[in-house]
Design an enzyme around this catalytic site. Structure first.
Site, short mmCIF file in Angstrom:
data_model
loop_
_atom_site.label_atom_id
_atom_site.label_comp_id
_atom_site.label_asym_id
_atom_site.label_seq_id
_atom_site.Cartn_x
_atom_site.Cartn_y
_atom_site.Cartn_z
N CYS A 180 -6.47 -3.89 6.76
CA CYS A 180 -7.60 -3.05 6.80
C CYS A 180 -8.72 -3.38 5.84
CB CYS A 180 -7.07 -1.62 6.22
SG CYS A 180 -6.70 -1.75 4.46
N CYS A 202 0.76 -1.28 -0.18
CA CYS A 202 -0.13 -0.06 0.04
C CYS A 202 0.90 1.27 -0.07
CB CYS A 202 -0.73 0.21 1.23
SG CYS A 202 -2.10 1.33 1.33
#
Length: 375
Positions: free
Chosen positions: A210, A111
Site C-alpha cells: 500500500c 500492519c
C-alpha cells in the site's frame, strides 16, 4: 465448536473501512446483525495521493472519501484517524530495515499486528468499543471450553488467515470478520455491495504494497537506502556480474539478475543467498533452493502455546499451499522440519502453522537448512 464471527449480543463495533468493497460489506453486515457500528478510515500516509491508479496502493484521499460515502449509505457514524506516524515507524521503517538486513518481510502481517489489532484496537477499547471489524476473509470460532480460535475462511480461494496469524488470544477476543463464513465468489460480494447501494461495488482491489503505490519496490528501497554496487557470484564464489544493491533481490528470484555468463548446463539461475555484510548476491540452480527445515523466531500464538513437539501443516506465503511439518518449540524459537523439501523460503517471511483449519500461530523465519549446502 460454533462460529462466532458475529456474536448474538449487541456490541459496540469499530469497523475499519479502507475504502474498498470488502471492508464496506463487512461494516454493512455488522450493522445489519444489530451491532452499534462506527466506521473509521485509517490515514496511514503523511502525504496521501489524491487518487489511486487502478489497483495500485491504497490510503489515498479518494479511498477516505469512498469509505465515508459507504458509511453514509450504511447509516453509521464515520471518522478518519491519523495513524501515519505509527504506521511509518512500525511498518514502513521495519520493511526497509528488513530488506537492508537481507530478509524478505511481509508488511501486511506487520500492519495487522501493529496497526489494525494493536494501535487501532487499543484506541477502540479505550473509547469503549467491544470489537474491531475488518473485511478479512477468516473466521473466529469458539471451542467447547469457550476459547476463541482463528480459522481459515469458509471459502479457501479467498482465505486470508495467513496474514492474521500474528493475532494473539487477546486480539482475537475483540476481532470480528463478517465475511469469513461467506462461501461466495468476489463477484457475489460485489453484487451484494451493489444491492446495498455501495458505490465501491466495482472498485478494483488493491494488490500492491500500500505504501509503494507505483509498485516499484526496488526503486522505493533505493530511494531510502541508496545505491550500493556489489557482486553477483555463483556457488563457488566466481563473480558473474554486479548489482546496485543487494536489498533489491529476494531468495528464489529468477528474473532481473542481469548475468551475462550462462550457466554451464544452460539452465536458469536463481537467487540462493543475500549477504548484506559483503553486499553479495549468490545465485545457482533451482534444486539448490530445496529447504528441508527452518528455524523461526518471535512466535505469536493464536491461543495457548504448544508445550511439546507436534505435527501441523505450514503455509509460507500469503497465497501458498500448506505443507506437512513437525514443529519443536524451544523458548522463543521454533524448529520446523518439512516432510518434503520446499522452495522459495526466505528469512524474514512468516511461517504460519495450522491444525486443520485452525490457525495455531506464526513465527518469523530466521534461517533455513538446505537439502544441499550451497554457500
Amino acid at each position: 465448536m460454533t462460529a462466532d464471527a458475529t456474536p448474538p449480543r449487541r456490541l459496540r463495533v469499530l469497523a475499519a473501512m479502507s475504502g474498498g468493497v470488502d471492508s464496506a460489506v463487512a461494516a454493512a453486515r455488522a450493522a445489519e446483525a444489530g451491532h452499534d457500528v462506527t466506521g473509521v478510515h485509517l490515514a496511514l500516509s503523511a502525504n496521501p495521493q489524491s487518487f489511486r491508479t487502478g489497483a495500485r496502493g491504497c490510503c489515498t484521499i479518494e479511498d477516505s472519501r469512498d469509505a465515508r460515502r459507504a458509511a453514509d449509505v450504511i447509516g453509521i457514524p464515520f471518522y478518519v484517524w491519523d495513524l501515519a506516524e505509527r504506521f511509518r515507524e512500525d511498518v514502513v521503517e521495519d520493511f526497509v530495515a528488513e530488506y537492508e538486513a537481507g530478509r524478505t518481510p511481509n508488511p501486511c502481517l506487520r500492519c495487522n499486528e501493529k496497526i489494525k489489532f494493536a494501535a487501532l484496537l487499543d484506541k477502540a477499547l479505550a473509547l469503549g468499543f467491544d470489537a474491531v471489524c475488518t473485511g478479512h476473509y477468516a473466521r473466529v470460532a469458539v471451542d467447547s471450553e469457550g476459547n476463541r480460535e482463528l480459522h481459515r475462511a469458509s471459502d479457501m480461494a479467498k482465505d486470508q488467515s495467513y496474514v492474521l496469524g500474528v493475532l494473539d488470544e487477546r486480539q482475537l477476543a475483540h476481532a470480528l470478520f463478517p465475511l469469513g463464513d461467506t462461501v461466495t465468489t468476489k463477484d457475489e460480494i460485489r453484487a451484494e455491495a451493489e444491492r446495498r447501494g455501495l458505490a465501491v461495488a466495482k472498485k478494483p482491489d488493491s494488490h500492491d504494497i500500500c505504501f509503494i503505490a507505483d509498485g516499484d519496490t526496488q526503486g522505493f528501497l533505493a530511494s531510502r537506502l541508496g545505491r550500493a554496487e556489489g557482486d553477483i557470484v555463483d556457488e563457488s564464489g566466481t563473480r558473474l556480474g554486479s548489482h546496485e544493491g543487494a536489498y533489491g533481490f529476494t531468495i528464489g528470484q529468477r528474473k532481473g539478475l542481469r548475468i551475462g555468463t550462462p550457466a554451464p548446463d544452460g539452465k536458469p539461475r536463481y537467487v540462493l543467498d543475500i549477504s548484506p555484510v559483503n553486499n553479495t548476491v549468490t545465485v545457482g540452480p533451482l534444486e539448490a533452493l530445496d529447504v528441508t527445515a527452518l528455524t523461526a523466531i518471535k512466535p505469536r500464538w493464536c491461543g495457548t502455546a504448544p508445550a511439546t513437539a507436534g505435527e501441523y501443516t505450514a503455509q509460507l506465503r500469503a497465497h501458498g499451499e500448506e505443507t506437512p511439518v513437525r514443529v519443536e518449540p524451544a523458548g522463543d524459537e521454533l524448529s520446523v522440519t518439512f516432510t518434503e523439501a520446499v522452495r522459495g523460503v526466505a528469512p524474514g517471511q512468516a511461517v504460519v502453522l495450522y491444525d486443520g483449519t485452525r490457525v495455531v500461530g506464526s513465527a518469523t523465519i530466521a534461517s533455513t537448512t538446505r537439502a544441499t549446502a550451497t554457500v
